[in-house]
Design a protein around this motif. Structure first.
Motif, PDB file in Angstrom:
ATOM      1  N   GLU A   3      19.877  51.131  17.667  1.00 25.58           N
ATOM      2  CA  GLU A   3      21.007  52.077  18.373  1.00 25.58           C
ATOM      3  C   GLU A   3      20.263  53.473  18.255  1.00 25.58           C
ATOM      4  N   ARG A   4      19.649  53.928  17.300  1.00 25.39           N
ATOM      5  CA  ARG A   4      18.953  55.077  17.591  1.00 25.39           C
ATOM      6  C   ARG A   4      17.985  55.445  18.552  1.00 25.39           C
ATOM      7  N   TYR A   5      17.201  54.386  18.742  1.00 24.71           N
ATOM      8  CA  TYR A   5      16.439  54.115  19.703  1.00 24.71           C
ATOM      9  C   TYR A   5      17.052  54.661  21.176  1.00 24.71           C
ATOM     10  N   TRP A   6      18.203  53.871  21.590  1.00 26.92           N
ATOM     11  CA  TRP A   6      18.833  53.928  22.750  1.00 26.92           C
ATOM     12  C   TRP A   6      19.554  55.394  22.891  1.00 26.92           C
ATOM     13  N   ARG A   7      20.000  56.005  21.658  1.00 27.26           N
ATOM     14  CA  ARG A   7      20.624  57.215  21.937  1.00 27.26           C
ATOM     15  C   ARG A   7      19.478  58.162  22.094  1.00 27.26           C
ATOM     16  N   ASP A   8      18.411  58.137  21.509  1.00 33.13           N
ATOM     17  CA  ASP A   8      17.247  58.957  21.450  1.00 33.13           C
ATOM     18  C   ASP A   8      16.789  58.956  23.072  1.00 33.13           C
ATOM     19  N   ARG A   9      16.558  57.756  23.633  1.00 36.14           N
ATOM     20  CA  ARG A   9      16.201  57.440  24.819  1.00 36.14           C
ATOM     21  C   ARG A   9      17.029  58.211  26.031  1.00 36.14           C
TER      22      ARG A   9
ATOM     23  N   GLU B  94      25.567  58.965  28.984  1.00 34.20           N
ATOM     24  CA  GLU B  94      26.119  58.816  27.610  1.00 34.20           C
ATOM     25  C   GLU B  94      25.976  57.202  27.459  1.00 34.20           C
ATOM     26  N   LEU B  95      26.027  56.946  26.182  1.00 36.14           N
ATOM     27  CA  LEU B  95      25.868  55.433  25.786  1.00 36.14           C
ATOM     28  C   LEU B  95      27.114  55.040  25.560  1.00 36.14           C
ATOM     29  N   GLY B  96      27.560  54.056  26.406  1.00 32.57           N
ATOM     30  CA  GLY B  96      29.036  53.537  26.158  1.00 32.57           C
ATOM     31  C   GLY B  96      29.180  52.590  25.162  1.00 32.57           C
ATOM     32  N   HIS B  97      28.064  51.866  24.889  1.00 38.66           N
ATOM     33  CA  HIS B  97      28.193  51.034  23.326  1.00 38.66           C
ATOM     34  C   HIS B  97      26.953  50.408  23.129  1.00 38.66           C
ATOM     35  N   ALA B  98      26.606  50.266  21.852  1.00 37.27           N
ATOM     36  CA  ALA B  98      25.535  49.607  21.433  1.00 37.27           C
ATOM     37  C   ALA B  98      25.854  48.704  20.538  1.00 37.27           C
TER      38      ALA B  98
ATOM     39  N   GLU C   7      21.823  40.677  14.282  1.00 37.97           N
ATOM     40  CA  GLU C   7      20.617  40.515  13.642  1.00 37.97           C
ATOM     41  C   GLU C   7      19.512  40.338  14.554  1.00 37.97           C
ATOM     42  N   GLY C   8      18.769  41.615  14.676  1.00 35.30           N
ATOM     43  CA  GLY C   8      17.711  41.599  15.628  1.00 35.30           C
ATOM     44  C   GLY C   8      18.111  41.412  17.329  1.00 35.30           C
ATOM     45  N   THR C   9      19.109  41.848  17.639  1.00 37.77           N
ATOM     46  CA  THR C   9      19.880  41.817  18.957  1.00 37.77           C
ATOM     47  C   THR C   9      20.497  42.956  19.312  1.00 37.77           C
ATOM     48  N   ILE C  10      20.689  43.296  20.677  1.00 32.64           N
ATOM     49  CA  ILE C  10      21.555  44.508  20.999  1.00 32.64           C
ATOM     50  C   ILE C  10      22.038  44.227  22.394  1.00 32.64           C
ATOM     51  N   ASP C  11      23.236  44.538  22.797  1.00 32.02           N
ATOM     52  CA  ASP C  11      23.717  44.818  23.825  1.00 32.02           C
ATOM     53  C   ASP C  11      24.137  46.260  24.298  1.00 32.02           C
ATOM     54  N   VAL C  12      23.594  46.786  25.180  1.00 35.65           N
ATOM     55  CA  VAL C  12      23.745  48.205  25.362  1.00 35.65           C
ATOM     56  C   VAL C  12      24.491  48.347  26.818  1.00 35.65           C
ATOM     57  N   GLU C  13      25.314  49.527  26.989  1.00 36.44           N
ATOM     58  CA  GLU C  13      25.914  49.819  28.160  1.00 36.44           C
ATOM     59  C   GLU C  13      25.678  51.457  28.226  1.00 36.44           C
ATOM     60  N   MET C  14      25.268  51.967  29.224  1.00 40.97           N
ATOM     61  CA  MET C  14      24.831  53.330  29.579  1.00 40.97           C
ATOM     62  C   MET C  14      25.339  53.793  30.796  1.00 40.97           C
ATOM     63  N   ALA C  15      26.007  55.175  30.974  1.00 37.28           N
ATOM     64  CA  ALA C  15      26.424  55.795  32.313  1.00 37.28           C
ATOM     65  C   ALA C  15      25.475  56.952  32.341  1.00 37.28           C
TER      66      ALA C  15
ATOM     67  N   THR D 200      23.298  48.157  32.329  1.00 31.88           N
ATOM     68  CA  THR D 200      23.499  47.478  30.945  1.00 31.88           C
ATOM     69  C   THR D 200      21.950  46.582  30.499  1.00 31.88           C
ATOM     70  N   GLU D 201      21.867  46.489  29.293  1.00 36.17           N
ATOM     71  CA  GLU D 201      20.676  45.692  28.858  1.00 36.17           C
ATOM     72  C   GLU D 201      20.774  45.205  27.496  1.00 36.17           C
ATOM     73  N   THR D 202      20.349  43.921  27.485  1.00 40.50           N
ATOM     74  CA  THR D 202      20.684  43.179  26.194  1.00 40.50           C
ATOM     75  C   THR D 202      19.245  42.790  25.968  1.00 40.50           C
ATOM     76  N   TRP D 203      18.944  42.686  24.753  1.00 37.46           N
ATOM     77  CA  TRP D 203      17.801  41.971  24.047  1.00 37.46           C
ATOM     78  C   TRP D 203      18.369  40.843  23.013  1.00 37.46           C
ATOM     79  N   GLY D 204      17.524  39.851  22.882  1.00 40.66           N
ATOM     80  CA  GLY D 204      17.705  38.757  21.959  1.00 40.66           C
ATOM     81  C   GLY D 204      16.881  38.848  20.583  1.00 40.66           C
ATOM     82  N   ALA D 205      17.099  38.031  19.705  1.00 41.56           N
ATOM     83  CA  ALA D 205      16.207  37.969  18.599  1.00 41.56           C
ATOM     84  C   ALA D 205      14.754  37.655  18.960  1.00 41.56           C
ATOM     85  N   LEU D 206      13.713  38.012  17.890  1.00 44.45           N
ATOM     86  CA  LEU D 206      12.396  37.821  18.088  1.00 44.45           C
ATOM     87  C   LEU D 206      12.169  36.426  17.631  1.00 44.45           C
ATOM     88  N   VAL D 207      11.640  35.590  18.394  1.00 49.12           N
ATOM     89  CA  VAL D 207      11.462  34.200  18.119  1.00 49.12           C
ATOM     90  C   VAL D 207      10.056  33.960  18.543  1.00 49.12           C
TER      91      VAL D 207
END
Length: 150
Positions: A8-14, A24-28, A32-40, A65-72
């Motif tokens: 989340e820190r990366y997304w806020r900084d970016r 604005e970062l709507g939500h992040a 466990e190794g995943t993220i769902d982000v919404e930005m305006a 919006t951007e989502t990332w799944g776990a590293l596999v």
């Protein structure tokens, strides 16, 4: 790279660095190794190409919006989308993070679609060009952020 993309820190900084005024970062939501982000993000009217200003006067608000799944197995996949308030179109696609050489690379596969008779294709081209410029700026930020925050 994956650790940054799911932080989340990366997304806020970016967003603070390359998101533009009033971004604005709507939500992040981080799992466990995943993220769902919404930005305006907003693009001031004076920075818009004339073809866009003619059909949608004023500043544009873009919801991304951007989502990332776990590293596999050294790979992760994600999705992205962007919609512009007041325009009948969207940008959508998939993302793949994979090892490359001594580092990693993100492959993006996306499409731009604007549902307007006669001029939709012209607007799609303008949006695609703007998206590439934004992605370049975000790429530069990400390289610097990873170097500084390892």
């Amino acid at each position: 790279m994956h650790r940054a993309l799911t932080s989340e820190r990366y997304w806020r900084d970016r967003l603070a660095e390359v998101g533009g005024e009033g971004a604005e970062l709507g939500h992040a939501v981080t799992g466990e190794g995943t993220i769902d982000v919404e930005m305006a993000q907003a693009i001031p009217a004076e920075h818009l190409p004339p073809i866009v200003s003619k059909i949608r006067p004023g500043d544009l608000t873009i919801t991304r919006t951007e989502t990332w799944g776990a590293l596999v197995g050294g790979r992760a996949t994600g999705t992205f989308s962007a919609r512009v308030e007041g325009l009948p179109g969207e940008v959508t696609g998939t993302l793949t993070l994979a090892p490359e050489g001594t580092g990693s690379a993100i492959t993006l596969d996306g499409r731009v679609e604007v549902k307007l008779p006669l001029i939709g294709g012209k607007i799609e081209a303008v949006i695609a060009e703007q998206v590439v410029e934004l992605l370049d700026a975000e790429h530069g930020f990400t390289e610097g952020w990873i170097a500084a925050n390892g």
